[in-house]
Motif scaffolding. Structure first.
Motif, PDB file in Angstrom:
ATOM      1  N   UNK A  93       0.867  -1.182   0.000  1.00 35.53           N
ATOM      2  CA  UNK A  93       0.000   0.000   0.000  1.00 35.53           C
ATOM      3  C   UNK A  93       0.901   1.229   0.000  1.00 35.53           C
ATOM      4  N   UNK A  94       0.684   2.119  -0.961  1.00 36.60           N
ATOM      5  CA  UNK A  94       1.559   3.284  -1.101  1.00 36.60           C
ATOM      6  C   UNK A  94       0.843   4.552  -0.620  1.00 36.60           C
ATOM      7  N   UNK A  95       1.277   5.711  -1.076  1.00 36.55           N
ATOM      8  CA  UNK A  95       0.799   6.978  -0.526  1.00 36.55           C
ATOM      9  C   UNK A  95      -0.587   7.384  -1.023  1.00 36.55           C
ATOM     10  N   UNK A  96      -0.972   6.952  -2.212  1.00 37.57           N
ATOM     11  CA  UNK A  96      -2.317   7.225  -2.690  1.00 37.57           C
ATOM     12  C   UNK A  96      -2.569   8.628  -3.198  1.00 37.57           C
ATOM     13  N   UNK A  97      -1.519   9.377  -3.513  1.00 37.22           N
ATOM     14  CA  UNK A  97      -1.717  10.700  -4.113  1.00 37.22           C
ATOM     15  C   UNK A  97      -2.392  10.534  -5.477  1.00 37.22           C
ATOM     16  N   UNK A  98      -1.936   9.559  -6.249  1.00 37.86           N
ATOM     17  CA  UNK A  98      -2.535   9.239  -7.547  1.00 37.86           C
ATOM     18  C   UNK A  98      -3.323   7.942  -7.421  1.00 37.86           C
ATOM     19  N   UNK A  99      -4.566   7.911  -7.890  1.00 38.30           N
ATOM     20  CA  UNK A  99      -5.368   6.684  -7.829  1.00 38.30           C
ATOM     21  C   UNK A  99      -4.969   5.722  -8.950  1.00 38.30           C
ATOM     22  N   UNK A 100      -3.737   5.242  -8.864  1.00 37.74           N
ATOM     23  CA  UNK A 100      -3.119   4.450  -9.927  1.00 37.74           C
ATOM     24  C   UNK A 100      -2.440   3.243  -9.295  1.00 37.74           C
ATOM     25  N   UNK A 101      -2.505   2.105  -9.968  1.00 38.00           N
ATOM     26  CA  UNK A 101      -1.797   0.902  -9.510  1.00 38.00           C
ATOM     27  C   UNK A 101      -0.466   0.774 -10.236  1.00 38.00           C
ATOM     28  N   UNK A 102       0.525   0.228  -9.524  1.00 39.07           N
ATOM     29  CA  UNK A 102       1.851  -0.032 -10.084  1.00 39.07           C
ATOM     30  C   UNK A 102       1.969  -1.536 -10.289  1.00 39.07           C
ATOM     31  N   UNK A 103       2.281  -1.944 -11.524  1.00 39.89           N
ATOM     32  CA  UNK A 103       2.353  -3.363 -11.870  1.00 39.89           C
ATOM     33  C   UNK A 103       3.744  -3.738 -12.354  1.00 39.89           C
ATOM     34  N   UNK A 104       4.043  -5.026 -12.342  1.00 38.69           N
ATOM     35  CA  UNK A 104       5.322  -5.519 -12.855  1.00 38.69           C
ATOM     36  C   UNK A 104       5.183  -5.842 -14.335  1.00 38.69           C
ATOM     37  N   UNK A 105       6.227  -5.490 -15.093  1.00 36.44           N
ATOM     38  CA  UNK A 105       6.233  -5.835 -16.508  1.00 36.44           C
ATOM     39  C   UNK A 105       6.260  -7.354 -16.688  1.00 36.44           C
ATOM     40  N   UNK A 106       5.411  -7.882 -17.560  1.00 42.36           N
ATOM     41  CA  UNK A 106       5.607  -9.261 -18.001  1.00 42.36           C
ATOM     42  C   UNK A 106       6.305  -9.214 -19.359  1.00 42.36           C
ATOM     43  N   UNK A 107       6.978 -10.239 -19.808  1.00 42.21           N
ATOM     44  CA  UNK A 107       7.403 -11.417 -19.052  1.00 42.21           C
ATOM     45  C   UNK A 107       8.744 -11.175 -18.384  1.00 42.21           C
ATOM     46  N   UNK A 108       9.155 -12.089 -17.539  1.00 43.52           N
ATOM     47  CA  UNK A 108      10.365 -11.890 -16.723  1.00 43.52           C
ATOM     48  C   UNK A 108      11.629 -11.732 -17.549  1.00 43.52           C
ATOM     49  N   UNK A 109      11.685 -12.330 -18.748  1.00 43.21           N
ATOM     50  CA  UNK A 109      12.926 -12.258 -19.529  1.00 43.21           C
ATOM     51  C   UNK A 109      13.159 -10.882 -20.152  1.00 43.21           C
ATOM     52  N   UNK A 110      12.162  -9.970 -20.044  1.00 43.85           N
ATOM     53  CA  UNK A 110      12.346  -8.617 -20.577  1.00 43.85           C
ATOM     54  C   UNK A 110      12.381  -7.574 -19.476  1.00 43.85           C
ATOM     55  N   UNK A 111      12.623  -8.005 -18.253  1.00 44.37           N
ATOM     56  CA  UNK A 111      12.640  -7.105 -17.102  1.00 44.37           C
ATOM     57  C   UNK A 111      14.035  -7.156 -16.492  1.00 44.37           C
ATOM     58  N   UNK A 112      14.615  -6.046 -16.100  1.00 42.16           N
ATOM     59  CA  UNK A 112      14.012  -4.705 -16.083  1.00 42.16           C
ATOM     60  C   UNK A 112      14.065  -4.016 -17.442  1.00 42.16           C
ATOM     61  N   UNK A 113      13.285  -2.965 -17.547  1.00 44.67           N
ATOM     62  CA  UNK A 113      13.349  -2.069 -18.694  1.00 44.67           C
ATOM     63  C   UNK A 113      14.507  -1.113 -18.442  1.00 44.67           C
ATOM     64  N   UNK A 114      15.548  -1.222 -19.263  1.00 40.57           N
ATOM     65  CA  UNK A 114      16.732  -0.375 -19.121  1.00 40.57           C
ATOM     66  C   UNK A 114      17.018   0.262 -20.467  1.00 40.57           C
ATOM     67  N   UNK A 115      17.102   1.578 -20.497  1.00 42.25           N
ATOM     68  CA  UNK A 115      17.476   2.248 -21.731  1.00 42.25           C
ATOM     69  C   UNK A 115      16.714   3.530 -21.968  1.00 42.25           C
ATOM     70  N   UNK A 116      16.876   4.027 -23.191  1.00 44.26           N
ATOM     71  CA  UNK A 116      16.343   5.331 -23.573  1.00 44.26           C
ATOM     72  C   UNK A 116      15.045   5.165 -24.354  1.00 44.26           C
ATOM     73  N   UNK A 117      14.022   5.909 -23.977  1.00 49.26           N
ATOM     74  CA  UNK A 117      12.735   5.907 -24.681  1.00 49.26           C
ATOM     75  C   UNK A 117      12.231   7.333 -24.807  1.00 49.26           C
ATOM     76  N   UNK A 118      11.421   7.552 -25.822  1.00 54.40           N
ATOM     77  CA  UNK A 118      10.829   8.880 -26.001  1.00 54.40           C
ATOM     78  C   UNK A 118       9.546   8.985 -25.183  1.00 54.40           C
ATOM     79  N   UNK A 119       9.130  10.217 -24.956  1.00 51.01           N
ATOM     80  CA  UNK A 119       7.872  10.508 -24.270  1.00 51.01           C
ATOM     81  C   UNK A 119       6.809  10.808 -25.317  1.00 51.01           C
TER      82      UNK A 119
END
Length: 194
Positions: A93-119
């Motif tokens: 349970x986190x702070x709840x400032x944003x009514x948003x859930x945090x999930x883990x990326x599937x699948x495990x072989x592509x985690x973590x996400x490391x690198x440069x991405x655009x917005x």
């Protein structure tokens, strides 16, 4: 300008301090409630694990303090995730400032996400001068879901996620602006101008 960086037993605070020094700001790394309350701006960076970070915040009464702050507040990486309501990381349970859930990326072989991405689909003051050709740097295994009202930028890795959330005085970014070269420097500068 008095800038407080919240100390809460998480990594990566030194790179934020150094990035601010390059912008001419000597920030104060602190977990002191009164120092944080009187700061003009507050930054909440971090790398680490959600449940232990939340435990540290609760033990020092920083959890309630953060939710009550009225000055511009910037959560970065784990700092973004802890501003959400819940994280799958150790069922936290986190702070709840944003009514948003945090999930883990599937699948495990592509985690973590490391690198440069655009917005994508950027909006708001924090991203002034940033466009889809500008890249920011990510290192994370968990992500904040898209919220129709509070997501002000997206990034795609396996699926779309909230690159930046904004609600009232709270800004929260998954990427590391302090490690994102000119784009990150622009985002930090925009935050300091709020």
């Amino acid at each position: 300008m008095d800038v407080a960086i919240i100390k809460y037993n998480s990594g990566n605070v030194l790179s934020v301090l150094y990035a601010l020094e390059r912008l001419g700001i000597n920030a104060n790394l602190t977990d002191d409630v009164e120092e944080i309350k009187k700061a003009d701006k507050v930054i909440f960076p971090g790398q680490g694990e959600a449940s232990s970070a939340m435990r540290y915040l609760r033990e020092r009464n920083l959890d309630q303090l953060i939710k009550d702050l009225k000055q511009p507040f910037f959560g970065i990486c784990l700092g973004q995730q802890l501003l959400c309501e819940y994280s799958e990381e150790n069922d936290t349970e986190c702070l709840g400032v944003f009514p948003v859930k945090v999930r883990k990326f599937p699948p495990a072989d592509k985690v973590p996400h490391v690198g440069w991405n655009s917005l994508q689909e950027t909006q708001g003051q924090l991203l002034e001068g940033i466009n889809t050709h500008d890249y920011v740097y990510y290192v994370h295994s968990y992500f904040a879901e898209i919220h129709p009202e509070f997501t002000v930028a997206k990034t795609h890795y396996i699926e779309d996620f909230s690159a930046l959330l904004q609600k009232d005085n709270f800004y929260a970014m998954q990427a590391h602006p302090e490690k994102s070269s000119h784009s990150g420097q622009k985002i930090l500068t925009n935050f300091l101008k709020l």
